[in-house]
Design an enzyme around this catalytic site. Structure first.
Site, mmCIF file in Angstrom:
data_model
loop_
_atom_site.group_PDB
_atom_site.id
_atom_site.type_symbol
_atom_site.label_atom_id
_atom_site.label_comp_id
_atom_site.label_asym_id
_atom_site.label_seq_id
_atom_site.Cartn_x
_atom_site.Cartn_y
_atom_site.Cartn_z
ATOM 1 N N GLU A 198 0.784 -1.023 0.154
ATOM 2 C CA GLU A 198 -0.098 0.002 0.031
ATOM 3 C C GLU A 198 0.884 1.373 0.222
ATOM 4 O O GLU A 198 0.681 1.993 -0.665
ATOM 5 C CB GLU A 198 -0.836 0.021 1.292
ATOM 6 N N HIS A 203 -9.847 -5.394 11.015
ATOM 7 C CA HIS A 203 -10.487 -5.113 9.518
ATOM 8 C C HIS A 203 -11.829 -4.642 9.600
ATOM 9 O O HIS A 203 -12.579 -4.652 8.700
ATOM 10 C CB HIS A 203 -10.855 -6.449 8.855
#
Lengths: 312, 370
Positions: A57, A126
Site C-alpha cells: 500500500e 478489519h
C-alpha cells in the site's frame, strides 16, 4: 440497481470520458475486484488503464499520488480502508497538503476508494471506520454514499474533482438494491460534494448519519412514526466538507438531534456535528445532543458481541 | 552568446556586462572533453565512459551556478541565525555538483523530485534567488507564496515536484511521476532524489519493485552524504552499497563531488530508464553543514573530516581548476565573478526583505477551486 453496479458503472463511464482516469489496486484487474466493484474493466480498457498492484500500500499509493501530481487521475482502491493506514502518510502529507504547500502549483486529482467500517465477523483489524480520521484533514474531501444513486453521483463527482477525495464505501451495502432514476443513470450525472440529503422530512427530531446507518435511521424513523414521533433523517453524503447549513437548519426546525455512526465514539463524526450544532444553534436545542456510535472497543469477532458493538 | 546565456541564469536581476566576460564569447563553441576523476562502479550494467563531452561555456556555467548555489546557502545560514528564516532549514553546500551535473544531462520535461534539502535543486530547475529568499522568509513572492517554507519549494512548469518533508516519501511519488510520463508517452524520465538515511525506507523498495515490474522510467538517485541526520551510514545500513540495494535493479556508483561524473551518469541513466526501466545512481557526496540549522554537524563527525573533504574534494574548486587549466578565465576573473555573485545574492536578500507577507485570504485556500 445495486450499489456494486452503481460504483462499477460510475468508474466505467468516467474512464470512458477521460483517458487520464485509471484504476489501481490489489486484485482490481484479473481477479475482477475483491468485491467485484471493478468487474469487467480490465477486459474493456486493457492493462494500460487497470493495474493490479502487489500488496504494498505505501508503495502503490505513493505512486498513485505521484501520477496525480503529473496530471493523471488515479482511482486507487484499498481492499479495505484498514489497509490505508499503511499508506496514510501519502494520503495526508503527499496528497492532501500539496495544493496548500505549493500555493496551488500542484493539485492532486486522486480518488482513494474502498470499503470502510464494520463488515460481518471480520474482527478487530478489519472493521475500523476511518471517516473521522480523514475528515479532520484540511485538503481532503471525504464522501460516504448510501444508496445506488449516491454511489454513482458521488463517485463520478469524486473522479472529476481536481483535489484528493477519500471515498468511503460499505461492504455490506454493495449487494443492496435501490430504485434509481433515469437522471441518475445518465453518464453526465453528478452529485454536488458538500451537500447532505434529507432522506425523510420530519419535525420532531433530526437524525444525522451516513452510509449503512442511513438505512437503519430510516427504519427507526418508521418505528418512531408509529409512536407519533416525526423524525427527519439526514444522509450526510459528504463528511468533509460537512453540510453544516443543512444540519443546523434541520435542528432549528426540530430542536432535537440524534447523530449516528458505526465508528468509535471518541472524536468521531458525531462529535463534530454536535459541536457544530452547539456552536450555531444552541438556543434552538430543547435537549442535549444524543450520540449513537460504535462501542469503544476493538471490534470483537463473535456475532453476538459484534452486534453489541454496533448500533442496531 | 555566452554572456546572454550566463545572464539568463540570474533571473530577475540585471547586471552590467563586465569586460571580463568578453573573452568568453570567442571560446563559446569549443568542445572540451573532461575525464572524470574516478571510474564508475556498476551493478548489473556496463558503466559509461569516463570521458565526458563538455564545452567551455558549460564549464563556466558550472562554475558560476555552483558558486551561486554555494553563496545562496551560506547566506541562508546567516538569515537563519538572524531569525529571518524559521523552523527547519537544510543546506546543500558541498553537494552542488549533483544538482548542476544532473541539470546538464536532462531537459525541463524530465522531472525531479527530492526531499527537504531542495534550495539548490530549485535553483537548477530555473528558480530565482528572489523566489528562494522570499519563500524562506515567508513572503508573498516566495515560490510557494510563503505557505511552504524551506522544505516545500516547487516549480511545476520545470517539472520540479518539490520539496518533501517526510523521509523517503518522495521516492514512490517520483516513481508515480515516471508512471505518468510512460502513460502519456512523454519520452521523459523522473529523477527521485533521496539520502542515505532514506535509502533504508520500506516504501522505497515497494516503489522500486513496482517500477521494475511495470518498466517505469524512474531513476532513483541516492545522494549519499554518509550521514542520515546524526547517524553515520555504517550505523544505519547493513549494506551501505546503496547502488546495489536495488538487487534486481541496475545501479551505478558515482563521485558526487565531480559535476562531470554526475552529468555522465545522469545521461547514462536517462538512456537506460527510457529503454529498460528503473536504475539507481549513488552519488558519493558530502554536506559541509549539519543536517539542518539546528545541528552543528560536529558531534558525529570530526572537523578534520569536514575540512579534509573541503580541501580534497570540493566540487567548486575542482571546476575552478579545470577552468584555469583550460585557460577559460584568469584567477582574477573568477574572483570578480564570485564578487558579482555575492552582490547578486545580497541584492536578492534585500529585495526579498521588503517583500510583504502573504495576506490572510490566500492563507485559507486549500482546494484547487476554492
Amino acid at each position: 440497481m445495486t450499489v456494486r453496479d452503481a460504483l462499477n458503472s460510475a468508474i466505467d463511464e468516467e474512464m470512458s470520458a477521460d483517458p487520464k482516469v485509471f484504476v489501481m489496486g490489489e486484485e482490481v484487474g484479473q481477479y475482477q475486484g475483491a468485491y467485484k466493484i471493478t468487474k469487467g474493466l480490465l477486459e474493456k480498457y486493457g492493462p494500460e488503464r487497470v493495474y493490479d498492484t502487489p500488496i504494498t500500500e505505501a508503495g502503490f499509493t505513493g505512486i498513485g499520488v505521484g501520477a496525480a501530481y503529473a496530471g493523471l487521475k488515479p482511482v486507487v482502491e484499498f481492499m479495505t480502508f484498514n489497509f490505508s493506514m499503511q499508506a496514510i502518510d501519502h494520503i495526508i502529507n503527499s496528497a492532501a497538503k500539496s495544493n496548500y504547500m505549493s500555493a496551488g502549483q500542484i493539485n492532486v486529482p486522486i480518488v482513494f476508494r474502498g470499503p470502510n467500517g464494520a463488515a460481518a465477523g471480520v474482527g478487530a483489524q478489519h472493521s475500523q471506520c476511518y471517516a473521522a480520521w480523514y475528515a479532520s484533514v484540511p485538503g481532503l474531501k471525504v464522501l460516504a454514499p448510501y444508496s445506488a444513486e449516491d454511489a454513482r453521483g458521488l463517485l463520478k463527482a469524486a473522479i472529476r474533482d481536481p483535489d484528493p477525495v477519500v471515498f468511503l464505501e460499505n461492504e455490506l451495502l454493495y449487494g443492496e438494491s435501490f430504485p434509481i432514476s433515469e437522471e441518475a443513470l445518465d453518464s453526465s450525472f453528478c452529485l454536488p460534494i458538500g451537500k447532505a440529503k434529507i432522506e425523510r422530512e420530519g419535525k420532531d427530531v433530526t437524525i444525522t448519519t451516513f452510509s449503512k446507518m442511513v438505512g437503519f435511521a430510516l427504519k427507526a424513523a418508521e418505528k418512531l412514526a408509529e409512536e407519533g414521533i416525526s423524525a427527519e433523517v439526514i444522509n450526510l453524503r459528504s463528511i468533509r466538507p460537512l453540510d453544516r447549513a443543512t444540519i443546523n437548519a434541520s435542528v432549528r426546525k426540530t430542536s432535537r438531534l440524534v447523530t449516528v455512526e458505526e465508528g468509535f465514539p471518541q472524536h468521531g463524526v458525531c462529535a463534530e456535528i454536535c459541536a457544530s450544532v452547539v456552536e450555531e444553534s444552541f438556543s434552538y436545542l430543547d435537549a442535549p445532543v444524543e450520540r449513537i456510535a460504535g462501542a469503544d472497543v476493538p471490534m470483537p469477532y463473535a456475532a453476538n458481541l459484534e452486534r453489541l458493538a454496533l448500533p442496531q | 552568446m555566452a554572456l546572454l546565456r550566463l545572464s539568463s541564469r540570474c533571473t530577475g536581476i540585471s547586471r552590467p556586462l563586465s569586460a571580463a566576460f568578453s573573452r568568453f564569447i570567442s571560446t563559446d563553441t569549443t568542445p572540451i572533453t573532461i575525464e572524470t576523476s574516478l571510474p564508475f562502479t556498476a551493478h548489473l550494467c556496463d558503466p559509461p565512459s569516463r570521458s565526458v563531452e563538455s564545452s567551455s561555456q558549460e564549464l563556466l556555467t558550472f562554475f558560476r551556478t555552483m558558486a551561486l548555489m554555494r553563496r545562496m546557502e551560506i547566506a541562508a545560514d546567516s538569515l537563519y541565525k538572524a531569525k529571518l528564516i524559521r523552523g527547519f532549514c537544510h543546506l546543500y553546500d558541498g553537494q552542488e555538483a549533483v544538482a548542476i551535473g544532473m541539470e546538464a544531462a536532462i531537459t525541463k520535461k524530465d522531472a525531479i523530485i527530492t526531499a527537504y534539502r531542495d534550495h539548490c535543486i530549485f535553483l537548477g530547475r530555473g528558480g530565482s534567488l528572489h523566489e528562494v529568499f522570499s519563500e524562506l522568509m515567508g513572503r508573498e513572492d516566495g515560490c510557494s507564496k510563503g505557505k511552504g517554507g524551506s522544505m516545500h519549494f516547487y516549480k511545476k512548469e520545470s517539472s520540479f515536484y518539490g520539496g518533501h518533508g517526510i523521509v523517503g516519501a518522495q521516492v514512490p511519488l517520483g516513481c508515480g511521476i515516471a508512471f505518468a510520463q510512460k502513460y502519456t508517452k512523454d519520452e521523459a524520465v523522473t529523477f527521485a532524489l533521496y539520502g542515505d538515511g532514506a535509502a533504508n525506507q520500506g516504501q522505497l523498495f515497494e516503489a522500486l519493485n513496482i517500477s521494475a515490474l511495470w518498466d517505469l522510467p524512474a531513476i532513483l538517485v541516492c545522494e549519499n552524504n554518509h550521514y542520515g541526520m546524526g547517524t553515520a551510514e555504517w550505523r544505519a545500513a547493513k549494506s551501505p552499497s546503496y547502488y546495489k540495494r536495488g538487487d534486481y535493479v541496475p545501479g551505478l556508483k558515482v563521485d558526487g563531488m565531480d559535476a562531470f561524473a554526475v552529468k555522465q551518469a545522469c545521461k547514462f541513466a536517462k538512456e537506460h530508464a527510457l529503454k529498460n526501466g528503473p536504475i539507481i545512481l549513488e552519488m558519493d557526496t558530502y554536506r559541509y553543514h549539519g543536517h539542518s540549522m539546528s545541528d552543528p554537524g560536529s558531534t558525529y563527525r570530526t572537523r578534520d573530516e569536514i575540512s579534509g573533504v573541503r580541501q580534497e574534494r570540493d566540487p567548486i574548486e575542482r571546476i575552478k581548476k579545470l577552468v584555469l587549466s583550460h585557460d577559460l578565465a584568469t584567477e582574477k576573473e573568477l574572483k570578480d565573478m564570485e564578487k558579482e555573485i555575492r552582490k547578486e545574492v545580497d541584492d536578492a536578500i534585500a529585495k526579498a526583505k521588503v517583500n510583504i507577507t502573504v495576506i490572510l485570504l490566500l492563507a485559507y485556500s486549500t482546494f484547487t477551486n476554492g
